[in-house]
Design an enzyme around this catalytic site. Structure first.
Site, PDB file in Angstrom:
ATOM      1  N   GLU A 127       0.800  -1.238   0.000  1.00  0.00           N
ATOM      2  CA  GLU A 127       0.000   0.000   0.000  1.00  0.00           C
ATOM      3  C   GLU A 127       0.830   1.283   0.000  1.00  0.00           C
ATOM      4  O   GLU A 127       0.533   2.212   0.754  1.00  0.00           O
ATOM      5  CB  GLU A 127      -0.962  -0.001   1.202  1.00  0.00           C
ATOM      6  N   ASN A 169       2.202  -5.106  -3.223  1.00  0.00           N
ATOM      7  CA  ASN A 169       0.789  -5.413  -2.963  1.00  0.00           C
ATOM      8  C   ASN A 169       0.001  -4.132  -2.682  1.00  0.00           C
ATOM      9  O   ASN A 169       0.464  -3.263  -1.929  1.00  0.00           O
ATOM     10  CB  ASN A 169       0.723  -6.336  -1.726  1.00  0.00           C
ATOM     11  N   HIS A 205     -10.322  -6.026  -2.435  1.00  0.00           N
ATOM     12  CA  HIS A 205     -11.411  -5.834  -1.474  1.00  0.00           C
ATOM     13  C   HIS A 205     -12.531  -5.136  -2.240  1.00  0.00           C
ATOM     14  O   HIS A 205     -12.476  -3.924  -2.467  1.00  0.00           O
ATOM     15  CB  HIS A 205     -10.941  -4.979  -0.287  1.00  0.00           C
ATOM     16  N   GLU A 232      -6.107 -10.613  -1.399  1.00  0.00           N
ATOM     17  CA  GLU A 232      -6.936 -10.371  -0.204  1.00  0.00           C
ATOM     18  C   GLU A 232      -8.410 -10.313  -0.580  1.00  0.00           C
ATOM     19  O   GLU A 232      -9.165  -9.486  -0.054  1.00  0.00           O
ATOM     20  CB  GLU A 232      -6.517  -9.066   0.486  1.00  0.00           C
ATOM     21  N   ASP A 234     -12.148 -10.237  -0.981  1.00  0.00           N
ATOM     22  CA  ASP A 234     -13.438 -10.327  -0.285  1.00  0.00           C
ATOM     23  C   ASP A 234     -14.395  -9.396  -1.001  1.00  0.00           C
ATOM     24  O   ASP A 234     -13.977  -8.422  -1.618  1.00  0.00           O
ATOM     25  CB  ASP A 234     -13.338 -10.074   1.238  1.00  0.00           C
TER      26      ASP A 234
END
Ligand code: XIL
Length: 298
Positions: A127, A169, A205, A232, A234
């Site tokens: 990030e 990432n 996400h 990640e 979701d």
């Protein structure tokens, strides 16, 4: 079949989950983990505040619970994460300049060396790019040590664990936009100058939709000569959840350099997105429609 077995049949890909050491005593949780997944990511246990709570004093107790479980089950391990503006120990938050730079690079070296040979892919830096239209770096204490902090971290990680794939990432990179293009330009620059980078992680996400150029975005990174991974995943519960999971899965399979998919938790009750029910298993551990659509897409 299962998620992990189906992914493995598709060119040796993995299907992973973020897990928490504190849940490894929950038999429902562990049964699903062992049955369905062939890769894990520590949800918090390998972050800076966990592994180096005091400067120069390293603690791998919680991380090792996850590592030992994974190795015992023959699962791959994604390392998450060596450097990030979030979840830094208090002592690091108070540093700046060359003192912080030295502490950060020492952290990379120490942690990557400790886990050498066990990590499939490391999120070396997490990030570091800004949201919005700038395409530039996020302001952070690490960024203020100099723009070369990311490449310094990747070089240190390579020296410490030459066998691990080294990933950058980030989130909000799930289509072609200013942020993903900023990262794309960094990766292209690293490849042209021989800075070691092997993969880019797309957190994914997601809310109620998926970008129409999700797959094209993965492909443009792959075309730079790096692997891509969904790290990640979701998806907010809603009428589209099952379709979005399937679309992400199909996009990864359509890109030969997409190595695998990780979902950010197992049951809805394990998720960091409280109340959004964004995962593949309900809070009782039952398979949801999103599970079935994902498995059918594999
Ligand atoms: C989250 C964890 O899931 C939470 O338990 C923790 O409180 C905060 O961090 N992007 C990342 C992950 O890279 O490390 C974050 O994990 C979720 C967003």
């Amino acid at each position: 079949s299962t998620l992990g077995a189906s992914a493995a049949e598709k060119g040796g890909r993995y299907f992973g989950a973020a897990i928490a050491a504190g849940r490894l005593g929950d038999s429902t949780y562990v049964n699903i983990l062992n049955r369905e997944f062939n890769s894990v990511t520590a949800e918090n246990e390998m972050k800076w505040s966990s592994t180096e709570p005091q400067r120069g004093s390293f603690n791998y107790t919680s991380a090792n619970r996850i590592v030992n479980h994974a190795l015992g089950q023959g699962m791959k391990i994604r390392g998450h994460t060596l450097l990030w503006h979030g979840q830094q120990p208090g002592w690091a938050q108070g540093l700046s300049g060359s003192d912080l730079r030295n502490a950060a690079i020492n952290h990379v070296t120490q942690v990557a060396t400790y886990f050498r040979g066990k990590i499939h892919s490391w999120d070396v830096v997490n990030e570091a790019f800004a949201d919005g239209g700038s395409g530039g770096r996020r302001d952070s204490n690490l960024q203020r040590t100099g723009n070369d902090w990311i490449e310094a971290a990747f070089r240190a990680a390579r020296a410490a664990d030459p066998g691990a794939k080294l990933c950058y990432n980030d989130y909000n990179t799930d289509g072609i936009n200013a942020k993903s293009t900023g990262i794309y330009n960094m990766v292209r620059d690293f490849k042209s100058r021989g800075v070691p980078i092997d993969c880019v992680g797309f957190q994914s996400h997601l809310g109620g939709s998926i970008s129409g150029d999700y797959q094209a975005n993965l492909q443009r990174f792959a075309d730079l000569g790096v692997d891509v991974q969904i790290t990640e995943l979701d998806v907010a519960q809603g009428s589209n959840q099952a379709n979005i999971y399937a679309a992400v899965t199909r996009a990864c399979l359509a890109v030969s350099r997409c190595n695998g998919i990780t979902v950010w938790g197992i049951r809805d009750s394990d998720s960091w997105r409280t109340g959004e029910n964004p995962l593949l298993f309900d809070s009782s551990g039952n398979k949801k429609a999103a599970y079935t659509s994902t498995l059918n897409a594999l």
